[in-house]
Design a protein around this motif. Structure first.
Motif, PDB file in Angstrom:
ATOM      1  N   TYR A 182       0.870  -1.251   0.046  1.00  0.00           N
ATOM      2  CA  TYR A 182      -0.026   0.102   0.145  1.00  0.00           C
ATOM      3  C   TYR A 182       1.082   1.382   0.003  1.00  0.00           C
ATOM      4  O   TYR A 182       1.916   1.205   0.879  1.00  0.00           O
ATOM      5  CB  TYR A 182      -0.890  -0.030   1.181  1.00  0.00           C
ATOM      6  N   HIS A 183       0.512   2.224  -0.893  1.00  0.00           N
ATOM      7  CA  HIS A 183       1.081   3.580  -0.734  1.00  0.00           C
ATOM      8  C   HIS A 183      -0.116   4.460  -0.584  1.00  0.00           C
ATOM      9  O   HIS A 183      -1.070   4.666  -1.154  1.00  0.00           O
ATOM     10  CB  HIS A 183       1.902   3.831  -1.987  1.00  0.00           C
ATOM     11  N   GLU A 184       0.041   5.368   0.571  1.00  0.00           N
ATOM     12  CA  GLU A 184      -1.006   6.143   1.047  1.00  0.00           C
ATOM     13  C   GLU A 184      -0.766   7.564   1.275  1.00  0.00           C
ATOM     14  O   GLU A 184       0.208   8.021   0.942  1.00  0.00           O
ATOM     15  CB  GLU A 184      -1.715   5.672   2.265  1.00  0.00           C
ATOM     16  N   ASP A 185      -1.908   8.361   1.475  1.00  0.00           N
ATOM     17  CA  ASP A 185      -1.697   9.904   1.348  1.00  0.00           C
ATOM     18  C   ASP A 185      -1.090  10.328   0.124  1.00  0.00           C
ATOM     19  O   ASP A 185      -0.209  11.163   0.118  1.00  0.00           O
ATOM     20  CB  ASP A 185      -1.056  10.354   2.668  1.00  0.00           C
ATOM     21  N   LEU A 186      -1.503   9.945  -1.022  1.00  0.00           N
ATOM     22  CA  LEU A 186      -0.706  10.253  -1.968  1.00  0.00           C
ATOM     23  C   LEU A 186      -0.931  11.832  -2.563  1.00  0.00           C
ATOM     24  O   LEU A 186      -1.961  12.280  -2.310  1.00  0.00           O
ATOM     25  CB  LEU A 186      -1.207   9.318  -3.471  1.00  0.00           C
ATOM     26  N   ASP A 187       0.158  12.354  -3.184  1.00  0.00           N
ATOM     27  CA  ASP A 187      -0.179  13.756  -3.963  1.00  0.00           C
ATOM     28  C   ASP A 187       0.602  13.401  -5.085  1.00  0.00           C
ATOM     29  O   ASP A 187       1.404  12.464  -5.455  1.00  0.00           O
ATOM     30  CB  ASP A 187       0.158  14.835  -3.083  1.00  0.00           C
ATOM     31  N   ALA A 188       0.683  14.336  -6.062  1.00  0.00           N
ATOM     32  CA  ALA A 188       1.448  14.336  -7.319  1.00  0.00           C
ATOM     33  C   ALA A 188       2.913  14.153  -7.195  1.00  0.00           C
ATOM     34  O   ALA A 188       3.512  13.089  -7.594  1.00  0.00           O
ATOM     35  CB  ALA A 188       0.978  15.590  -7.969  1.00  0.00           C
ATOM     36  N   GLU A 189       3.507  14.729  -6.248  1.00  0.00           N
ATOM     37  CA  GLU A 189       4.990  14.532  -5.939  1.00  0.00           C
ATOM     38  C   GLU A 189       5.237  13.071  -5.610  1.00  0.00           C
ATOM     39  O   GLU A 189       6.145  12.687  -5.815  1.00  0.00           O
ATOM     40  CB  GLU A 189       5.167  15.442  -4.810  1.00  0.00           C
ATOM     41  N   LYS A 190       4.386  12.573  -4.510  1.00  0.00           N
ATOM     42  CA  LYS A 190       4.567  11.255  -4.185  1.00  0.00           C
ATOM     43  C   LYS A 190       4.356  10.231  -5.229  1.00  0.00           C
ATOM     44  O   LYS A 190       5.354   9.223  -5.146  1.00  0.00           O
ATOM     45  CB  LYS A 190       3.714  10.965  -3.014  1.00  0.00           C
ATOM     46  N   VAL A 191       3.223  10.333  -5.969  1.00  0.00           N
ATOM     47  CA  VAL A 191       2.954   9.371  -7.011  1.00  0.00           C
ATOM     48  C   VAL A 191       4.437   9.182  -7.838  1.00  0.00           C
ATOM     49  O   VAL A 191       4.841   8.188  -8.171  1.00  0.00           O
ATOM     50  CB  VAL A 191       1.675   9.759  -7.762  1.00  0.00           C
ATOM     51  N   ALA A 192       4.814  10.350  -8.460  1.00  0.00           N
ATOM     52  CA  ALA A 192       5.981  10.540  -9.387  1.00  0.00           C
ATOM     53  C   ALA A 192       7.129   9.767  -8.648  1.00  0.00           C
ATOM     54  O   ALA A 192       7.953   9.037  -9.213  1.00  0.00           O
ATOM     55  CB  ALA A 192       6.340  11.908  -9.631  1.00  0.00           C
ATOM     56  N   LYS A 193       7.417   9.912  -7.419  1.00  0.00           N
ATOM     57  CA  LYS A 193       8.752   9.692  -6.742  1.00  0.00           C
ATOM     58  C   LYS A 193       8.530   7.925  -6.667  1.00  0.00           C
ATOM     59  O   LYS A 193       9.254   7.324  -7.061  1.00  0.00           O
ATOM     60  CB  LYS A 193       8.564  10.184  -5.410  1.00  0.00           C
ATOM     61  N   ILE A 194       7.436   7.519  -6.312  1.00  0.00           N
ATOM     62  CA  ILE A 194       7.195   6.068  -6.158  1.00  0.00           C
ATOM     63  C   ILE A 194       7.341   5.575  -7.310  1.00  0.00           C
ATOM     64  O   ILE A 194       8.072   4.350  -7.305  1.00  0.00           O
ATOM     65  CB  ILE A 194       5.802   5.804  -5.476  1.00  0.00           C
ATOM     66  N   LEU A 195       6.376   5.732  -8.428  1.00  0.00           N
ATOM     67  CA  LEU A 195       6.508   5.145  -9.670  1.00  0.00           C
ATOM     68  C   LEU A 195       7.966   5.232 -10.272  1.00  0.00           C
ATOM     69  O   LEU A 195       8.403   4.243 -10.932  1.00  0.00           O
ATOM     70  CB  LEU A 195       5.526   5.626 -10.686  1.00  0.00           C
ATOM     71  N   GLY A 196       8.753   6.229  -9.957  1.00  0.00           N
ATOM     72  CA  GLY A 196       9.878   6.753 -10.681  1.00  0.00           C
ATOM     73  C   GLY A 196      11.028   5.914 -10.213  1.00  0.00           C
ATOM     74  O   GLY A 196      11.976   5.481 -10.677  1.00  0.00           O
ATOM     75  N   ALA A 197      10.739   5.319  -8.879  1.00  0.00           N
ATOM     76  CA  ALA A 197      11.828   4.322  -8.340  1.00  0.00           C
ATOM     77  C   ALA A 197      11.755   3.012  -8.530  1.00  0.00           C
ATOM     78  O   ALA A 197      12.544   2.097  -8.178  1.00  0.00           O
ATOM     79  CB  ALA A 197      11.819   4.576  -6.590  1.00  0.00           C
ATOM     80  N   VAL A 198      10.730   2.714  -9.638  1.00  0.00           N
ATOM     81  CA  VAL A 198      10.389   1.198  -9.777  1.00  0.00           C
ATOM     82  C   VAL A 198      11.417   1.032 -11.093  1.00  0.00           C
ATOM     83  O   VAL A 198      11.194   1.750 -11.918  1.00  0.00           O
ATOM     84  CB  VAL A 198       8.845   1.034 -10.089  1.00  0.00           C
ATOM     85  N   LYS A 199      11.953  -0.215 -10.987  1.00  0.00           N
ATOM     86  CA  LYS A 199      12.815  -0.558 -12.079  1.00  0.00           C
ATOM     87  C   LYS A 199      12.105  -1.223 -13.410  1.00  0.00           C
ATOM     88  O   LYS A 199      11.386  -1.951 -12.951  1.00  0.00           O
ATOM     89  CB  LYS A 199      13.972  -1.427 -11.413  1.00  0.00           C
TER      90      LYS A 199
END
Lengths: 155, 439
Positions: A138-155
Motif C-alpha cells: 500500500y502507498h497512502e496519502d498520495l499527492d502528485a509529488e509522491k506518486v511521481a517519486k514512487i513510480l519513478g523508483a520502480v525498475k
C-alpha cells in the motif's frame, strides 16, 4: 503441465488446516498467482486435479474474486482505489497521473509490458486516501509529488 | 468532549507492540491466563460478555454475549465447532480492523482464544481480506510466536484447553464480509451468501456450529474478562457500551481512526479529532457508518454517535466509519460511485439485487454525466423500494437501497437539477483519461 513440486508440498501442508481439502483452494490460487503473475487455464486445470474438482469449479471460484487475474498482466501492477473516500480526496487525479507516467491505459498494460494499471473498490485505507497498491504494497496519502517519486523508483 | 479513559489503542501506540515480548510487557495474555488459571467456566465468560453489553463492531451491532450463547451445549451436541473471525473489512470508509491487526495482532489472538474458549471451539479461522498483506502477516507472525510460547495449540498454558488459530485469505470480494458469504468463501467456494435459517450457530462452516465475529469485537473480550462486564457497561450510553474505533475520512483536515467512548457527538469528533472540514468549507452531507447506511445532512452532525441516536435520525452506526463531504460535493457523483460499488459487489444470486444494483449504477451514472432522463429520479426511488427491506438472501441489496433512498429524500432537487440542466452543476471536471474511459 503440472504444479511445481514446491507448491504441491506447500498445499499438502495447507489442506491439513481444514476438515475439507477444498477450503484451501483460494489460498492455492493466491500462491499460483504470486508465482506466475496470473491464473492461466492450465493452472486452473492443475488445481482442479490437485483438489479433485472439475476445472469449471476452479474457474467458477477464480472468476468470482476480483483479485484473481485471468489474463496476463505487466511486470508491475498499480491498483488504484476509486471508491468514495479516495474519490473525495483526488483519486481521479491519481489515476490520470499514473496512466500518464506509466503509459498504460486504465485497465490495460503498457506497450513495453512493464505496467498494468487498474482501479479497485475500497481497499480499507480510507483515512489515508487517496491510495494505490503497487505489487502488493500500500502507498497512502498520495499527492502528485509522491506518486511521481514512487513510480519513478520502480525498475 | 469530556475526558475519557482509553484502552483499545493504548498498546497500538507503543513501538513494537506487535511483538510478543512487548505485548506481554504491556500486560498481554493476562486475560486468557485469568480464564484458564482461575477456573472461569465458558458460561462465566459468556456471562461477563452479556453484562458488558458489548455489541458487535462489524456493522450489525448484535449483542456479542447473546451471539455466543446461541452455540449449542456440547453435552447435547458434540459436533466440532468453529470460530470464524471476520477480518474482511471492506465497507467503504472502514479501516479500523487494519489498525488492530497491524499494530496489536496479539490482542486479536488473545481475543480469539477467549471467544473460542467461551463457545468451546478448538479451531479458529481468521478470514483476512486478500489485499491486507501486512495486517495478515502481522497476525500470522503473532500466532507463530504465541504457539511457540504455548499460548496457541495443544494444552494452552499447561491446561487441558486446546485451540488452533489459522489464517485464511479472501480475494477482494466485499460480499465475503457477509457472514454466510464468508463461510462459503472459507470453504473454497464462490462467496454466495446462504439463506438463513439455518443460522451459523446451528449449521455454519462445513455444516457445524459456528460463530462469526468481527475483529474489533473479539479484541474487546480480553478487556472485559480482565476488568469485568460491569466496567464496560459503565462506559458509553444506555444501548451502546464501551469505547469504539471510529474512522473518519473524506473532506476533513485530519482523517484517521480514533478511539472514542459511545456518547460523543459527531460534531465533537469532526472538530476535536478530525480538525474540522477542510478548506474552511462547510459539511454538506455524511455517512455515519460506512456507505451502506443512510446519508445525513450537515446539520445532523450534532447527533450522538451510538446505535439508538443514529437510528432515531433515520440512519445507523454501521461500522462507525464517518465519510464527510463538503459543500462543493456533487451528490450525483457520490451516488454514481456508491451505486457502482454495489453493482460491482453483488454476488448475483437474487434478481432484485443483481438487476437492481446494475440499474441504479446505470441511472446514477447518466444523471452525473448530464444524460439523465426526466423520470430517472422517480425510477431510482421505485427501484430501491423494490430491493429492500428483507427481499433478498442477504443485506447487500438493502445496503444499496438505503443510501439511495436517503439521497433521493435529501437531495432530490439537486439530482433533478442535473437532469434538467443536462449537466451536473457541481461536477468537478474530470481528468482527460476519465472522459476517454467513461463507461
Amino acid at each position: 503441465m503440472a504444479l511445481p513440486q514446491n507448491l504441491v508440498r506447500e498445499f499438502d501442508e495447507l489442506v491439513k488446516n481444514y476438515p475439507e481439502k477444498r477450503a484451501a483452494l483460494i489460498l492455492a490460487l493466491h500462491r499460483c498467482q504470486e508465482t506466475s503473475g496470473w491464473i492461466s487455464p492450465e493452472i486452473m486445470e492443475d488445481l482442479a486435479t490437485y483438489f479433485g474438482l472439475e476445472p469449471v469449479e476452479v474457474y467458477g471460484v477464480a472468476s468470482f474474486y476480483p483479485m484473481f487475474r485471468l489474463r496476463p498482466v505487466g511486470k508491475h501492477v498499480v491498483s488504484i482505489c476509486h471508491n468514495i473516500s479516495c474519490d473525495l480526496r483526488g483519486a481521479q487525479d491519481v489515476i490520470a497521473q499514473v496512466c500518464k507516467i506509466t503509459g498504460a491505459p486504465l485497465h490495460g498494460t503498457s506497450k513495453d509490458g512493464k505496467w498494468t494499471v487498474e482501479t479497485v473498490e475500497c481497499a480499507g485505507a480510507c483515512a489515508n486516501a487517496p491510495m494505490f497498491d503497487l505489487d502488493g504494497t500500500y502507498h497512502e496519502d498520495l499527492d502528485a509529488e509522491k506518486v511521481a517519486k514512487i513510480l519513478g523508483a520502480v525498475k | 468532549m469530556k475526558a475519557f479513559e482509553t484502552y483499545l489503542l493504548d498498546r497500538a501506540k507503543v513501538e513494537g507492540a506487535h511483538k510478543l515480548e512487548t505485548y506481554k510487557k504491556l500486560g498481554g495474555y493476562k486475560a486468557i491466563e485469568k480464564v484458564l488459571k482461575t477456573g472461569m467456566t465458558p458460561a462465566a465468560v459468556i456471562d461477563e460478555m452479556k453484562k458488558s453489553n458489548l455489541r458487535g463492531r462489524g456493522g450489525a451491532g448484535f449483542p456479542t454475549g447473546m451471539k455466543w450463547s446461541f452455540m449449542p451445549d456440547p453435552a447435547k451436541d458434540p459436533r466440532p465447532r468453529y470460530l470464524a473471525i471476520n477480518a474482511d473489512e471492506s465497507e467503504p470508509g472502514t479501516c479500523k480492523d487494519r489498525v488492530i491487526m497491524q499494530r496489536d495482532p496479539h490482542g486479536l489472538v488473545e481475543g480469539c482464544l477467549i471467544a473460542a474458549y467461551a463457545i468451546r471451539a478448538k479451531a479458529v479461522y481468521i478470514y483476512v481480506r486478500g489485499e491486507y498483506r501486512l495486517p495478515h502477516d502481522r497476525v500470522r507472525d503473532a500466532i507463530l510466536e504465541a504457539r511457540a510460547a504455548g499460548l496457541v495449540g495443544k494444552n494452552i498454558l499447561g491446561s487441558d484447553v486446546s485451540c488452533e488459530i489459522f489464517m485464511h485469505k479472501g480475494a477482494g470480494a466485499y460480499i465475503c464480509g457477509e457472514e454466510t458469504g464468508l463461510m462459503e468463501s472459507l470453504e473454497g467456494k464462490r462467496g454466495h451468501p446462504r439463506p438463513k435459517p439455518p443460522f451459523p450457530a446451528m449449521a455454519g462452516l462445513w455444516g457445524q456450529p459456528t460463530t462469526v465475529n468481527n475483529v474489533e469485537t473479539v479484541f474487546n473480550a480480553p478487556f472485559i474478562v480482565e476488568r469485568g462486564g460491569a466496567w464496560m457497561a459503565g462506559i458509553g450510553t444506555k444501548g451502546s457500551s464501551g469505547n469504539f474505533l471510529c474512522g473518519i475520512s473524506g473532506h476533513v483536515n485530519k482523517p484517521g481512526v480514533y478511539e472514542l467512548p459511545f456518547g460523543v457527538t459527531a460534531k465533537e469528533i469532526l472538530e476535536e479529532k478530525a480538525g474540522g472540514i477542510w478548506k474552511n468549507r462547510n459539511l454538506k452531507a455524511w455517512f455515519p457508518g460506512g456507505s451502506s447506511c443512510a446519508l445525513l445532512l450537515g446539520k445532523d452532525v450534532d447527533v450522538v454517535l451510538d446505535h439508538d441516536s443514529l437510528k432515531a435520525r433515520g440512519s445507523s452506526l454501521g461500522t462507525a466509519a464517518m465519510i464527510m463531504m463538503d459543500d462543493h460535493t456533487s451528490m450525483a457523483r457520490v451516488m454514481e460511485i456508491i451505486s457502482r460499488f454495489y453493482d460491482h459487489e453483488s454476488c448475483g444470486q437474487c434478481s432484485q439485487c443483481r438487476e437492481g444494483t446494475q440499474w441504479l449504477a446505470q441511472i446514477f451514472r447518466r444523471i452525473a454525466n448530464g444524460k439523465g432522463q426526466p423520470d430517472d429520479v422517480a425510477t431510482i426511488e421505485s427501484l430501491a423500494k423494490g430491493m429492500a427491506p428483507g427481499k433478498t438472501i442477504c443485506a447487500l441489496s438493502d445496503a444499496a437501497a438505503i443510501p439511495t433512498l436517503s439521497a433521493v429524500r435529501l437531495f432530490k432537487d439537486e439530482l433533478l437539477e442535473c437532469v434538467r440542466q443536462k449537466r451536473d452543476p457541481l461536477a468537478v471536471p474530470l481528468p482527460e483519461y476519465a472522459v476517454a474511459h467513461a463507461h
